[in-house]
Scaffold this motif. Structure first.
Motif, PDB file in Angstrom:
ATOM      1  N   MET A   1      12.533  44.179  82.711  1.00 24.31           N
ATOM      2  CA  MET A   1      13.003  43.228  83.808  1.00 24.31           C
ATOM      3  C   MET A   1      12.530  43.747  85.181  1.00 24.31           C
ATOM      4  SD  MET A   1      14.549  40.490  82.431  1.00 24.31           S
ATOM      5  CE  MET A   1      15.491  39.815  83.795  1.00 24.31           C
ATOM      6  N   TYR A   2      12.095  42.804  85.954  1.00 24.52           N
ATOM      7  CA  TYR A   2      11.872  43.069  87.430  1.00 24.52           C
ATOM      8  C   TYR A   2      12.799  42.255  88.173  1.00 24.52           C
ATOM      9  CZ  TYR A   2       7.012  44.366  86.089  1.00 24.52           C
ATOM     10  OH  TYR A   2       5.902  44.794  85.421  1.00 24.52           O
ATOM     11  N   GLN A   3      13.114  42.946  89.363  1.00 26.43           N
ATOM     12  CA  GLN A   3      14.118  42.369  90.123  1.00 26.43           C
ATOM     13  C   GLN A   3      13.386  41.357  91.189  1.00 26.43           C
ATOM     14  OE1 GLN A   3      16.476  44.957  92.603  1.00 26.43           O
ATOM     15  NE2 GLN A   3      17.192  43.353  93.987  1.00 26.43           N
ATOM     16  N   LEU A   4      13.744  40.180  91.180  1.00 27.03           N
ATOM     17  CA  LEU A   4      13.082  39.040  92.035  1.00 27.03           C
ATOM     18  C   LEU A   4      14.044  38.863  93.369  1.00 27.03           C
ATOM     19  CD1 LEU A   4      11.092  36.306  91.179  1.00 27.03           C
ATOM     20  CD2 LEU A   4      13.118  35.697  92.280  1.00 27.03           C
ATOM     21  N   PHE A  29      10.924  31.513  88.392  1.00 24.85           N
ATOM     22  CA  PHE A  29      11.598  32.695  88.702  1.00 24.85           C
ATOM     23  C   PHE A  29      11.996  33.551  87.582  1.00 24.85           C
ATOM     24  CE2 PHE A  29      13.089  31.593  93.158  1.00 24.85           C
ATOM     25  CZ  PHE A  29      11.809  31.590  93.728  1.00 24.85           C
ATOM     26  N   ALA A  30      12.468  32.884  86.482  1.00 26.18           N
ATOM     27  CA  ALA A  30      12.680  33.391  85.103  1.00 26.18           C
ATOM     28  C   ALA A  30      11.470  34.338  84.573  1.00 26.18           C
ATOM     29  CB  ALA A  30      13.303  32.521  84.098  1.00 26.18           C
ATOM     30  N   GLU A  33      10.442  37.580  86.421  1.00 23.76           N
ATOM     31  CA  GLU A  33      11.388  38.491  86.126  1.00 23.76           C
ATOM     32  C   GLU A  33      10.960  39.219  84.754  1.00 23.76           C
ATOM     33  OE1 GLU A  33      15.227  36.556  85.811  1.00 23.76           O
ATOM     34  OE2 GLU A  33      15.712  37.061  88.129  1.00 23.76           O
ATOM     35  N   THR A  34      10.158  38.664  84.136  1.00 18.48           N
ATOM     36  CA  THR A  34       9.705  39.273  82.766  1.00 18.48           C
ATOM     37  C   THR A  34       8.355  39.539  82.804  1.00 18.48           C
ATOM     38  OG1 THR A  34       9.637  37.260  81.654  1.00 18.48           O
ATOM     39  CG2 THR A  34      11.724  38.724  81.489  1.00 18.48           C
ATOM     40  N   ARG A  71       9.505  47.856  90.094  1.00 16.92           N
ATOM     41  CA  ARG A  71      10.043  46.946  89.167  1.00 16.92           C
ATOM     42  C   ARG A  71      10.665  45.755  89.864  1.00 16.92           C
ATOM     43  NH1 ARG A  71       7.756  47.090  84.192  1.00 16.92           N
ATOM     44  NH2 ARG A  71       9.458  46.216  83.442  1.00 16.92           N
ATOM     45  N   GLU A  72       9.819  45.474  91.059  1.00 20.99           N
ATOM     46  CA  GLU A  72      10.325  44.300  92.064  1.00 20.99           C
ATOM     47  C   GLU A  72       9.127  43.211  92.289  1.00 20.99           C
ATOM     48  OE1 GLU A  72      13.327  47.132  94.563  1.00 20.99           O
ATOM     49  OE2 GLU A  72      11.532  46.637  95.406  1.00 20.99           O
TER      50      GLU A  72
END
Length: 81
Positions: A1-4, A29-30, A33-34, A71-72
């Motif tokens: 997962m990435y932080q948005l 946005f969902a 995040e992936t 991971r952002e």
């Protein structure tokens, strides 16, 4: 997962979107995040750059930057045409 994260400018643009754009934007946005690399390069002459754009809904697009090591994902602009 990435932080948005959304920038203050993107937040202003999101608040000005019509109601019909909010559902598709939430879906985007969902996805970001992936799978943030699913967008298109912002600069087509540099396809490996970390600034991308992604369409959402019928008339929207978002511009964002992926920081892979952290991971952002930073959404920097959102538009509805």
């Amino acid at each position: 997962m990435y932080q948005l994260t959304t920038t203050p400018i993107a937040e202003e643009q999101i608040s000005a979107l019509p109601g019909q754009a909010l559902g598709p934007l939430a879906e985007l946005f969902a996805l970001l995040e992936t799978a943030p690399w699913s967008g298109q390069p912002f600069d087509t002459s540099n396809p490996r750059a970390n600034m991308l754009t992604h369409a959402f809904g019928e008339r929207g697009f978002a511009t964002y930057v992926v920081l892979e090591e952290q991971r952002e994902v930073y959404v920097i602009r959102v538009a509805w045409l």
